[in-house]
Design a protein around this motif. Structure first.
Motif, PDB file in Angstrom:
ATOM      1  N   PRO A  28      40.546  52.750  32.949  1.00 55.84           N
ATOM      2  CA  PRO A  28      39.287  52.004  32.953  1.00 55.84           C
ATOM      3  C   PRO A  28      38.084  52.938  32.853  1.00 55.84           C
ATOM      4  CG  PRO A  28      40.771  51.157  34.639  1.00 55.84           C
ATOM      5  CD  PRO A  28      41.391  52.426  34.123  1.00 55.84           C
ATOM      6  N   THR A  29      37.090  52.490  32.127  1.00 56.49           N
ATOM      7  CA  THR A  29      35.881  53.276  31.917  1.00 56.49           C
ATOM      8  C   THR A  29      34.854  52.947  32.993  1.00 56.49           C
ATOM      9  OG1 THR A  29      34.209  53.849  30.248  1.00 56.49           O
ATOM     10  CG2 THR A  29      34.931  51.554  30.322  1.00 56.49           C
ATOM     11  N   THR A  30      33.594  53.257  32.739  1.00 53.92           N
ATOM     12  CA  THR A  30      32.532  53.036  33.724  1.00 53.92           C
ATOM     13  C   THR A  30      31.779  51.743  33.436  1.00 53.92           C
ATOM     14  OG1 THR A  30      30.856  54.211  32.451  1.00 53.92           O
ATOM     15  CG2 THR A  30      32.200  55.518  33.963  1.00 53.92           C
ATOM     16  N   ARG A  31      31.081  51.279  34.465  1.00 50.32           N
ATOM     17  CA  ARG A  31      30.185  50.138  34.304  1.00 50.32           C
ATOM     18  C   ARG A  31      29.128  50.424  33.241  1.00 50.32           C
ATOM     19  NH1 ARG A  31      25.388  50.503  35.614  1.00 50.32           N
ATOM     20  NH2 ARG A  31      25.809  52.315  36.921  1.00 50.32           N
ATOM     21  N   ALA A  32      28.526  51.602  33.275  1.00 52.97           N
ATOM     22  CA  ALA A  32      27.462  51.935  32.327  1.00 52.97           C
ATOM     23  C   ALA A  32      27.978  51.950  30.897  1.00 52.97           C
ATOM     24  CB  ALA A  32      26.844  53.290  32.682  1.00 52.97           C
ATOM     25  N   PHE A  33      29.198  52.413  30.699  1.00 54.23           N
ATOM     26  CA  PHE A  33      29.795  52.457  29.364  1.00 54.23           C
ATOM     27  C   PHE A  33      29.931  51.050  28.796  1.00 54.23           C
ATOM     28  CE2 PHE A  33      33.322  52.598  26.375  1.00 54.23           C
ATOM     29  CZ  PHE A  33      33.121  53.782  25.687  1.00 54.23           C
ATOM     30  N   LEU A  34      30.449  50.116  29.604  1.00 54.77           N
ATOM     31  CA  LEU A  34      30.614  48.742  29.127  1.00 54.77           C
ATOM     32  C   LEU A  34      29.274  48.041  28.957  1.00 54.77           C
ATOM     33  CD1 LEU A  34      33.801  47.553  31.035  1.00 54.77           C
ATOM     34  CD2 LEU A  34      33.600  48.349  28.676  1.00 54.77           C
ATOM     35  N   ASP A  35      28.325  48.345  29.827  1.00 55.49           N
ATOM     36  CA  ASP A  35      26.972  47.811  29.627  1.00 55.49           C
ATOM     37  C   ASP A  35      26.425  48.248  28.268  1.00 55.49           C
ATOM     38  OD1 ASP A  35      26.956  46.552  32.074  1.00 55.49           O
ATOM     39  OD2 ASP A  35      25.684  48.033  33.072  1.00 55.49           O
ATOM     40  N   ALA A  36      26.666  49.504  27.926  1.00 59.07           N
ATOM     41  CA  ALA A  36      26.201  50.025  26.642  1.00 59.07           C
ATOM     42  C   ALA A  36      26.917  49.337  25.481  1.00 59.07           C
ATOM     43  CB  ALA A  36      26.394  51.531  26.574  1.00 59.07           C
ATOM     44  N   CYS A  37      28.211  49.113  25.620  1.00 56.12           N
ATOM     45  CA  CYS A  37      28.952  48.405  24.572  1.00 56.12           C
ATOM     46  C   CYS A  37      28.415  46.997  24.380  1.00 56.12           C
ATOM     47  CB  CYS A  37      30.443  48.363  24.920  1.00 56.12           C
ATOM     48  SG  CYS A  37      31.268  49.973  24.822  1.00 56.12           S
ATOM     49  N   ASP A  38      28.063  46.338  25.486  1.00 53.73           N
ATOM     50  CA  ASP A  38      27.475  45.002  25.399  1.00 53.73           C
ATOM     51  C   ASP A  38      26.149  45.025  24.647  1.00 53.73           C
ATOM     52  OD1 ASP A  38      29.559  43.951  26.900  1.00 53.73           O
ATOM     53  OD2 ASP A  38      28.420  43.871  28.769  1.00 53.73           O
ATOM     54  N   SER A  39      25.275  45.967  24.996  1.00 54.26           N
ATOM     55  CA  SER A  39      23.907  45.955  24.477  1.00 54.26           C
ATOM     56  C   SER A  39      23.781  46.593  23.098  1.00 54.26           C
ATOM     57  CB  SER A  39      22.964  46.650  25.462  1.00 54.26           C
ATOM     58  OG  SER A  39      23.322  48.007  25.631  1.00 54.26           O
ATOM     59  N   ILE A  40      24.610  47.595  22.811  1.00 51.85           N
ATOM     60  CA  ILE A  40      24.558  48.265  21.508  1.00 51.85           C
ATOM     61  C   ILE A  40      25.392  47.513  20.475  1.00 51.85           C
ATOM     62  CG2 ILE A  40      25.221  50.392  20.299  1.00 51.85           C
ATOM     63  CD1 ILE A  40      24.495  51.906  22.880  1.00 51.85           C
ATOM     64  N   GLY A  41      26.475  46.882  20.925  1.00 54.25           N
ATOM     65  CA  GLY A  41      27.349  46.134  20.034  1.00 54.25           C
ATOM     66  C   GLY A  41      28.596  46.915  19.679  1.00 54.25           C
TER      67      GLY A  41
END
Length: 778
Positions: A338-351
């Protein structure tokens, strides 16, 4: 990122604000003591120092080539044991908890001398309730001690890092509150006109008495009675008209709220983001997102941040996702954890689409001290931690339960796979479950019962089996979860031609630490063989198989891959290193031929050099000093590249196609250092980072590709030096040292802000004129 503020009261696992629940970053002012496997008299052993998190003690001390106890898999770092101490005053709040986003590994948490909790797996978050252990008298000072044990080695097949390498949060809340990760948002019906949004809210009662409350969600008021010490979930739905659908091209996020009231008073409130999208996998149409077929061009990415080691700063995690996006990828596999919260937040917002992976191996060990030693006692807890935290992220389209498990020929592996899948389904049934399967011999078809457990079958390097597998099982959906970098065209063609193969995911998107020497090329006379041969390659401490190196430079294979997947990619020009220029070149399984953005090959005058131009344009012309060298036709038959053999002489090489042109110029002698920051203004929060690319250039500003220049950096003012390194994975200078030698004419300097605003003066001394720049921190 587009944001839509809604009056609906919805939420997500990523909490930002609250009325009573409060989250305070707990990263600053820890006292750290390291006890490594080095002799007790070593200068590195037993010293106590003040550190701020995220912290990875391995990256500060650097690799010990051929001697570090993590071995070739871990990059020859020292690991060992560490102890973190921090004092704090008792905060307001009925319940007080410490939330750890990640500690590698075997963490034990003590508060005021009493053990409050523990957690083994280094890649999943965990929370410790410290309420019973803190002083009730707020004048007294509490002490938290976190003991970290990464001494049992080897335990990981790549660089893990050591320590509290992700954020820590001090959380306070009322005894009756919205549970951690207790809001689950799904979109069971979506079309262009409307979307039905379902919200499940779990309320936790950590008091000694039964409680009645009201959950305000989507305009509805839901009564909930929760017994003492228990939790309860309520659900409701709402309709969103004309929804803006989330996709990599349009990553629209909705912002929403949930509210908890007792006796008419709001006692808890949380704010969240989520996305609305629909997707499906099937063998006839492939992967369909929001009604449109999407071909998946993916990359495997390890958890480290290159020159920062395992230290998971938000800015570094965002940069990693942005690098993958800019390279043309639309999916990341979080190999193998599993990765980090910030990484997935970035995937959500950047696409960016995500395969969220839980584990590398299962019950049969790959290393003596790996997850196999605790799987039966920990797997459900760790899967639940991943799923509960990540299930509201629209970027996550699949859960992965494992990678190349050793026991794959034991039929009992099917039962293990079912256990893993069931653990996921206990908290989320909206996404398919996958796993990376492989074969290291001729046995493959015997894994059919294992593949049947999976909703999408992951093939590591086995895509050549797709046709016979489809004939045997026409409903199987496949993606290649790992592939060799050099097979970029072949794999792209398979995904294009066969709808049941929904994507290709290369190993890897980025160079990484550990798995020392994978992807290397070498010269005749150097030690031959693959990275795993005869104890590995002690002179290496990282992997060179990425499309992008650890300084952020996109290798030519990255540009070629982007051309294959995107017809509108700009023209790209590269030069293959002449065989014999530095020695006769030998390749390994994960390598590509060393290729550079360089027309500087002194001493090779009059000898042939192979030039490659990547494009979807039908015709390419190549010029040297404005003299036409030749014209080449480009198509699928030429693998979308034009290849020219050119007799080398210094000058300007220019390629033209479809109205575009790109040039490479012969560099002169090194004249100065060019510093290029990714930002000039930082946030004075002690967490903000600026990445500064350092290039050796000649008088005309042309990069000097072979320049090896010793440099020393100095940072003054409202910032500190966090890392200074090149992409040379054989350099043993610690990444956090102020000294580095440029490699291939480049290095990367990382500056960290302090908690005070002001100017940050950066200077780099070398045999060339001192280079400098000024940053601002606000």
């Amino acid at each position: 990122m587009k944001k839509i503020l809604m009056t609906m009261m919805l939420a997500i696992a990523v909490v930002t604000a609250s009325a009573q629940t409060k989250k305070q970053l707990f990263d600053f002012g820890w006292q750290f003591t390291h006890r490594s496997a080095l002799p007790l008299g070593s200068s590195k052993n037993g010293k106590t120092q003040t550190v701020d998190l995220p912290h990875d003690w391995d990256i500060f001390e650097g690799p010990v080539s051929g001697e570090g106890v993590t071995g070739t898999g871990g990059g020859w770092f020292e690991a060992g044991k560490g102890e973190y101490r921090k004092t704090f005053k008792t905060p307001d709040g009925e319940v007080v908890k410490l939330h750890f986003e990640g500690v590698y590994q075997k963490a034990e948490v003590f508060v005021n001398g009493q053990k409050a909790g523990q957690h083994h797996y280094g890649y999943t978050p965990f929370t410790v309730d410290v309420t019973p252990y803190i002083y009730k008298n707020k004048k007294q000072t509490n002490e938290v001690v976190v003991k970290v044990d990464n001494s049992e080695q080897p335990n990981c097949r790549w660089y893990s890092g050591s320590g509290i390498y992700r954020h820590v949060w001090l959380e306070t809340m009322p005894a009756l509150h919205i549970a951690e990760n207790g809001i689950f948002i799904t979109t069971p019906e979506v079309n262009a006109e409307k979307a039905r949004v379902q919200v499940d809210v779990t309320i936790a009662n950590e008091s000694q008495s039964d409680r009645n409350a009201t959950v305000v969600v989507c305009g509805a008021q839901l009564m909930v009675a929760v017994k003492a010490g228990e939790s309860k979930t309520v659900s409701t739905t709402t309709m969103v008209n004309n929804p803006q659908l989330w996709s990599p091209e349009s990553p629209t996020l909705y912002e929403a709220k949930v509210e908890l009231k007792e006796n008419g008073t709001t006692i808890d409130r949380q704010t969240a983001k989520y996305g609305i999208r629909t997707f499906s996998f099937d063998a006839e149409r492939g992967f369909v997102l929001n009604g449109q077929k999407v071909l998946i061009n993916g990359a495997c990415v390890h958890h480290d941040d290159g020159v920062l080691g395992a230290m998971a700063f938000d800015d570094a995690e965002i940069r990693k996702v942005r690098q993958m996006k800019e390279a043309g990828f639309n999916l990341i596999r979080t190999s193998h954890n599993p990765t980090t919260r910030a990484f997935l937040d970035a995937c959500d917002s950047i696409g960016m689409l995500v395969i969220d992976e839980a584990f590398d191996g299962w019950r049969t060990q790959k290393n003596p001290y790996d997850y196999s030693t605790v799987i039966d006692s920990c797997y459900r807890e760790d899967i639940h931690a991943m799923v509960l935290r990540d299930r509201n992220h629209p970027s996550v389209i699949s859960w992965s339960i494992g990678n190349e498990v050793i026991e794959r020929k034991d039929i009992r592996v099917v039962y293990t796979a079912r256990q893993m899948k069931q653990a996921i389904h206990e908290y989320d049934t909206t996404r398919p479950v996958t796993e990376a399967l492989c074969a290291w011999d001729s046995d493959w078809e015997i894994f059919d019962p294992h593949a049947e457990v999976l909703d999408v079958a992951g093939y590591n390097y086995m895509i050549f089996k797709h046709a016979s597998d489809h004939e045997r099982d026409p409903k199987r959906v496949i993606w290649q979860t790992e592939s060799y970098p050099r097979d970029a065209f072949k794999n792209r063609a398979v995904v294009n031609d066969f709808p049941y193969v929904v994507g290709d995911i290369v190993w890897t998107g980025l160079d990484y630490l550990g798995e020392s020497g994978i992807g290397r090329y070498y010269y005749e006379g150097e030690r031959p063989g693959e990275h795993w041969f005869d104890g590995g390659f002690p002179e290496w401490h990282g992997a060179y198989c990425g499309d992008i190196d650890i300084t952020g430079w996109r290798k030519p294979i990255s540009h070629y891959r982007e051309v294959l997947w995107h017809n509108d990619t700009p023209l790209y020009l590269a030069v293959k290193e002449p065989d014999g220029y530095h020695g006769k070149i030998k390749e390994t399984a994960w390598s590509v031929w060393p290729t550079w953005e360089s027309w500087t090959w002194p001493g090779w005058e009059g000898k042939p050099v192979e030039v490659e131009v990547y494009t979807h344009q039908p015709e390419v012309k190549l010029y040297l000093d404005d003299q036409l060298i030749g014209t080449k036709q480009v198509s699928r038959e030429t693998e979308f590249k034009a290849v020219f053999s050119v007799s080398y002489k210094a000058g300007t090489l220019r390629a033209e196609a479809g109205g575009e042109s790109v040039t490479l110029k012969t560099a002169g002698e090194p004249a100065c250092l060019r510093l290029t920051p990714d930002r000039t203004t930082m946030t004075a929060d002690g967490q903000s980072l600026t990445f500064i690319t350092v290039e050796v250039v000649d008088k005309q500003g042309t990069p000097v590709p072979e320049a090896t220049i010793p440099c020393e950096a100095t940072i003054k003012g409202a910032g500190t030096l966090l890392a200074f390194a090149s992409a040379d994975l054989k350099d043993t200078e610690p990444y956090t040292s102020p000294r580095v030698k440029t490699w291939k004419g480049r290095a990367l300097l990382v500056v960290r802000s302090t908690q005070k605003g002001g100017s940050i003066n950066v200077s780099i001394k070398s045999a060339l004129p001192t280079a400098g720049l000024t940053l601002k921190s606000k």
